[in-house]
Design a protein around this motif. Structure first.
Motif, PDB file in Angstrom:
ATOM      1  N   VAL A 279     -31.701  -2.797   0.050  1.00 40.60           N
ATOM      2  CA  VAL A 279     -32.050  -2.425  -1.240  1.00 40.60           C
ATOM      3  C   VAL A 279     -31.332  -2.665  -2.283  1.00 40.60           C
ATOM      4  O   VAL A 279     -31.581  -2.412  -3.605  1.00 40.60           O
ATOM      5  CB  VAL A 279     -32.088  -0.704  -1.178  1.00 40.60           C
TER       6      VAL A 279
ATOM      7  N   VAL B  98     -31.058  -8.706  -2.119  1.00 41.89           N
ATOM      8  CA  VAL B  98     -32.568  -9.214  -1.963  1.00 41.89           C
ATOM      9  C   VAL B  98     -32.601 -10.725  -2.521  1.00 41.89           C
ATOM     10  O   VAL B  98     -33.279 -11.700  -2.257  1.00 41.89           O
ATOM     11  CB  VAL B  98     -33.444  -8.132  -2.741  1.00 41.89           C
ATOM     12  N   ARG B  99     -32.096 -10.897  -3.664  1.00 37.58           N
ATOM     13  CA  ARG B  99     -32.143 -12.321  -4.278  1.00 37.58           C
ATOM     14  C   ARG B  99     -31.634 -13.170  -3.426  1.00 37.58           C
ATOM     15  O   ARG B  99     -32.366 -14.245  -3.152  1.00 37.58           O
ATOM     16  CB  ARG B  99     -31.283 -12.277  -5.478  1.00 37.58           C
TER      17      ARG B  99
ATOM     18  N   GLU C 247     -30.382  -5.277  -5.054  1.00 37.02           N
ATOM     19  CA  GLU C 247     -30.890  -6.151  -5.958  1.00 37.02           C
ATOM     20  C   GLU C 247     -30.333  -7.830  -5.584  1.00 37.02           C
ATOM     21  O   GLU C 247     -31.235  -8.662  -5.354  1.00 37.02           O
ATOM     22  CB  GLU C 247     -30.910  -6.067  -7.445  1.00 37.02           C
TER      23      GLU C 247
END
Lengths: 144, 936
Positions: B409, B414-415, B411
């Motif tokens: 979760v 995730v990138r 950011e």
């Protein structure tokens, strides 16, 4: 929203996909849509509970596979076809692959996973693939 | 019903019907819109049947109303009435003729998704639900094999040509079946089965209520008396109690928030390390409770034994001095009996006696047996789950569809993940192009040579380390021999030399091993990881084996050590503590400094990745030590608990501050299985054999510990059995079992033989199943080939026939025409007048242009299976093919085939099947069968 007097009320999709658990998920819209009764992404309380129950640790593999299939089935035609795969790929790579690469990867995926040779992945194909990917059970899981 | 069908087929007007055209929905419709609920369409539903005198139609199913508002409603949209197709999808749409016919063709597969399928998708929820009911059904008789899209789901049923009332009946029946099946299950199974239904909460609740209602009504038939009532209540309360107990561990979940944070930032693979750590912690807490409760507490009640020592501080590291005469070690425990408060070895009071010897023996024994069972259980379960079908490597498909980690979760994470995935995909594309470059012989030889050299070097290093450790041990021994009872601090600190060296080896050598990857080429990264793990395990286990040899051979024989068990316990204590300190240093230097250097000085070095394999192996090593030490130091698990607890936080902080998520996808589940197996095989079984060897073969110390004075610790049990034989004549059964079964070699021989036979049988069964899987997979691909073959044939025939009809001018043969374009033009030009009449006959089955030819098919022909309807129109001709196909499709692996196969499209579009096609198919099948026979 008054849940006690109006139990039919729904939480709009915009609110749900901004939850911290979903916010960064590339598939957030699809997840919410797959679990909404009407398919529009607005969730009733029951839908919401369903969503996190399927995404919980305890949910059985079969159930998870069913909903994962729904999530990846962007155009909801009960098959994961090439366009679905393209969308998945774009979401997973932030659309930074060239169209040729996308095309190539999608073709290869279909080639690998399609058992009956109809050019798209039915649930049986998908399930078969999932059964070979043991990590799926732990990765298709949102901790709350 | 069949009568009706025939009518449908024979009536030429039927084939002119508008259905075919109407079946097409406008492809422009938005995906999630529900036409049935929309205002525009509703009046037609209501007015439809009455106006045209068609069969009774149910009111449109309104999605918004919630499917099972009234419990009697079927959770599906009722079938559209026959004549409504045309109305719902008025043929005025310009696209109407576009995606029609063989919609599965790639040309119009996406944006012009066949309306039939779209419509289908509108029922997505219901269809899935039906599929789910089936999943329950699979437990029992696999009557229908339905998958989510449900072979017997609405759409499928529609396509199969059920009239809606029959269809309702079928659904109702199915639901009844489900309820019945659920009612027949035991309550635990039922709860699980209901949980597995892919329905929403409300519907599950409905089902559950129905089941309960059924159960209670069944119960009423039985005679009710006080007893059954009572037992029912008791069982109910037990169940409730059990449920609330099973919720306890979830409520008590340790580190829930922390684990979520780690999972969210680093993904499941790194998380698996922490879960493993937590699992080990639980293991140790359990063993601590057992040992503390059954060994230490009774000993503490015995006031006679007092610890006389002064605490100096260094003991925390060395475990000697003050600790050496405490409950921490074997030597402190008495060999007598403890009873009540003031206990002594020969208390004669009537209070029950607590025999320390037996307590020590049986507690350690029971703990090890429980450990063994739990390890085997988790290893087997994890093996079953993760290696089930994992034989084939999942390539791109798996990477794309099943590798995304939904729990991430953060950011940035995730990138990073997206970037990694992209690089991996690009790499795999590049690899595909390079794949054909096979290695030359010399390259192969060079690779082989490098592998051999790497293995030689690594084994040599391990052997060298072992030798070093052994000589160091001997050196320590000599020191002790020179000054036996030295109590000085330096002597005590000197004992730390060995554990420091061992930990240093464990820290440095694995780093050297991981340097090998720079020179050693591996085709698959997986092999590299496995090689690394094997080398590390080899190193750690050989060092441990060397230490055990030293303890059991040198220490036991040494006369200068008055309590060798305590001595060994102290050694193990030191090893564990120093290992912990090196773990701290390792994460500081390995991760923190690497990070600082990587970010500040040498950007080429980069931020370190968390090395899961190395860290897990460290944990396994420490746990092995703890297991070996359990006999010498019953409270060692307490040390291990503290250590694991601290390591958890340390690693977490180090991870959060210094590390980045692993770049390569790490097959976490499979690796965890490997680690559990490693924990079981060399680690636990090694520790178990060491302990067993001591118990059965090694003489305990003369002057300390619970087994003092015995030849071997096991004598405690045999002496006890003898005394039981003398004291209580009633318990001759237990004695008989002991004498004839436990002590009997023959008994174990027979048991072993039986187990071997069983293993052989299972082996054979597994081999048979493997063959079966291969066969089934081949059948699937054959079926696919069949499909394409048939489709090609039909295409050809269609072309032929349309050419013929075009020649003939075509008016009177339109109903036999395969050409869609032709039909369409015909229909438009000629059939307007008869439309109203024909609508009555139009297929209920057909909900989309997906099967445009359906309209011409016998509607209500009794069909056992979907594809029996294949090759429609001409029932007589079709039968041969149909039954043949029908029988073929029954193989188990593909029972859900029915729903998804494009055959149903081809069936319906197909022209009357000329016998040529049937023969062609037969010939092909025959040829294939012959091939298969030759093959096997």
């Amino acid at each position: 929203m008054d849940y006690t007097n109006d139990p039919d009320c729904k939480v709009p999709i915009q609110l749900i996909i901004n939850m911290p658990e979903l916010m960064e998920n590339p598939f957030k819209e699809r997840i919410v849509e797959s679990f909404s009764e009407a398919g529009d992404g607005n969730l009733s309380f029951n839908d919401f509970v369903d969503m996190f129950s399927v995404l919980s640790e305890m949910a059985p593999r079969e159930l998870k596979a069913i909903y994962a299939f729904k999530i990846y089935d962007f155009n909801t035609d009960n098959f994961i076809c090439k366009s679905d795969l393209e969308q998945t790929l774009n979401k997973l790579t932030r659309e930074e692959l060239t169209p040729e690469e996308v095309n190539l990867v999608c073709e290869k995926v279909i080639e690998e996973a399609d058992l009956d040779g109809d050019g798209k992945l039915a649930f049986a194909d998908f399930e078969n693939m999932i059964s070979r990917a043991p990590d799926f059970l732990s990765t298709f899981h949102i901790r709350i | 019903m069949s009568q009706q069908n025939r009518d449908g087929v024979l009536n030429p007007a039927y084939h002119h019907s508008e259905t075919l055209e109407m079946d097409r929905g406008s492809p422009q419709r938005s995906q999630h819109q529900n036409p049935y609920a929309s205002e525009d369409f509703r009046p037609r539903w209501d007015g439809g049947p009455a106006g045209r005198g068609g069969p009774e139609v149910l009111p449109p199913y309104d999605m918004e109303r919630g499917p099972w508002d009234t419990t009697e409603t079927i959770p599906m949209r009722p079938l559209p009435s026959e004549q409504d197709f045309g109305e719902r999808y008025p043929s005025t749409s310009p696209q109407v003729h576009n995606g029609f016919g063989f919609e599965w063709e790639p040309a119009n597969e996406n944006s012009l998704a066949p309306p039939g399928w779209q419509q289908n998708s509108l029922e997505g929820h219901q269809a899935y639900r039906q599929g789910g009911e089936s999943s329950v059904r699979q437990r029992g008789v696999r009557k229908y094999s339905l998958f989510p899209t449900g072979t017997l789901s609405t759409s499928a049923l529609e396509r199969l040509g059920f009239k809606e009332d029959e269809f309702q009946d079928v659904l109702e029946e199915e639901r009844q079946d489900l309820v019945r099946e659920l009612a027949a299950m035991s309550s635990r199974d039922r709860v699980r089965a209901v949980r597995q239904l892919p329905m929403n909460l409300q519907e599950k609740d409905q089902i559950r209520k129905k089941v309960l209602l059924k159960k209670t009504s069944e119960k009423q038939h039985q005679e009710q008396n006080c007893c059954t009532d009572c037992s029912q209540n008791v069982s109910m309360s037990f169940r409730r109690c059990g449920a609330s107990f099973s919720a306890v561990p979830q409520a008590l979940q340790l580190w829930q928030g922390t684990l979520k944070e780690i999972g969210g930032k680093f993904g499941t693979s790194v998380l698996s390390y922490f879960l493993f750590l937590k699992w080990l912690l639980m293991f140790n807490i359990f063993s601590f409770l057992v040992n503390f409760g059954f060994i230490t507490v009774p000993q503490l009640l015995d006031h006679e034994a007092k610890n006389t020592g002064t605490f100096r501080g260094l003991e925390i590291l060395t475990g000697a001095g003050y600790f050496s005469n405490s409950v921490l070690y074997y030597g402190f425990y008495s060999n007598g009996t403890v009873s009540g408060g003031s206990a002594s070895g020969n208390s004669t009071s009537g209070m029950p006696q607590y025999n320390m010897q037996l307590a020590y023996f049986f507690t350690i024994g029971a703990y090890l047996v429980l450990c063994c069972i739990s390890l085997v259980y988790s290893a087997a379960r994890s093996f079953r789950e993760n290696f089930m079908l994992a034989g084939a490597v999942v390539g791109n498909a798996g990477r794309l569809l099943s590798s995304w980690d939904f729990s991430v979760v953060n950011e940035k994470a995730v990138r990073l993940r997206q970037d990694n995935l992209r690089t991996q995909l690009k790499e795999s594309l590049a690899e595909k192009t390079n794949e054909n470059l096979s290695l030359t012989l010399s390259q192969k030889l060079a690779r082989f040579g490098i592998h051999v050299a790497a293995w030689l070097v690594s084994t040599g290093m391990a052997a060298g380390c072992c030798a070093g450790v052994y000589f160091l041990c001997c050196y320590n021994m000599n020191l002790i021999n020179k000054s036996p009872a030295s109590q000085s601090l330096t002597a005590e600190a000197g004992t730390l030399l060995l554990p420091v060296v061992v930990s240093l080896i464990n820290l440095v050598i694995p780093l050297l091993y991981s340097l090998f990857k720079k020179v050693e080429p591996f085709t698959f990264p997986r092999h590299q990881i496995y090689a690394l793990i094997i080398r590390n395990v080899l190193l750690k286990m050989s060092i441990l084996a060397m230490l055990c040899y030293f303890w059991l051979e040198q220490v036991v024989e040494n006369d200068n050590i008055n309590c060798w068990e305590t001595f060994v316990g102290q050694d193990i204590y030191r090893l564990i503590i120093i290992d912990f300190i090196f773990c701290l240093l390792g994460s500081f230097f390995g991760e923190f400094l690497h990070n600082v250097i990587g970010t500040k000085c040498l950007s080429g070095l980069g931020v370190p990745e968390f090395d899961i394999a190395r860290n897990v192996l460290d944990l396994i090593y420490a746990q092995t030590l703890a297991w070996i030490g359990i006999f010498f130091s019953p409270l060692l698990p307490a040390i291990q608990i503290i250590k694991l607890f601290l390591i958890f936080y340390l690693k977490k902080v180090s991870l959060m501050q210094n590390c980045q998520p692993p770049k390569r996808s790490w097959r976490a589940a499979q690796m965890m299985t490997t680690f559990i197996l490693l924990l079981f095989f060399p680690s636990f079984s090694g520790a178990l054999s060491v302990v067993a060897f001591i118990v059965w073969r090694k003489a305990p110390s003369e002057s300390c510990g619970p087994f003092r004075g015995l030849a071997v610790p096991y004598d405690a049990v045999s002496q006890w059995m003898d005394s039981v034989d003398i004291d209580f004549h009633g318990s001759s059964c237990a004695v008989w079992i002991y004498n004839n079964l436990i002590k009997s070699v023959l008994f174990f021989l027979i048991i072993t033989l039986l187990v071997l036979i069983l293993i052989y049988l299972y082996w054979q069964i597994v081999a048979g199943r493997k063959v079966l899987i291969v066969l089934l997979q081949e059948q699937i691909s054959n079926e696919g080939k069949d499909k394409t073959f048939l489709l090609e044939k039909i295409e050809k025939l269609k072309a032929q026939i349309s050419a013929q009809t075009a020649q003939r001018g075509g008016a009177e043969v339109s109903h036999r025409t395969g050409s869609r374009a032709f039909q369409r033009s015909r229909r438009r030009s000629q059939d307007r007048g008869s439309r109203g009449l024909e609508r009555g006959r139009v297929s209920t089955v057909d909900q989309g242009s997906r099967s445009p030819g359906r309209g011409r098919m016998p509607e209500y022909e009794p069909r056992s299976r979907g594809r029996d309807t294949a090759l429609p129109g001409y029932v007589q001709e079709g039968i041969g093919t149909a039954s043949m196909l029908g029988s073929e499709r029954e193989y188990p692996g593909r029972a859900d085939y029915l729903q998804e196969d494009p055959y149903s499209q081809e069936d319906s579009t197909g022209p009357p099947v000329p016998s040529a096609l049937v023969q062609a198919l037969l010939a092909r099948r025959q040829a294939e069968e012959e091939d298969e026979e030759e093959g096997y």
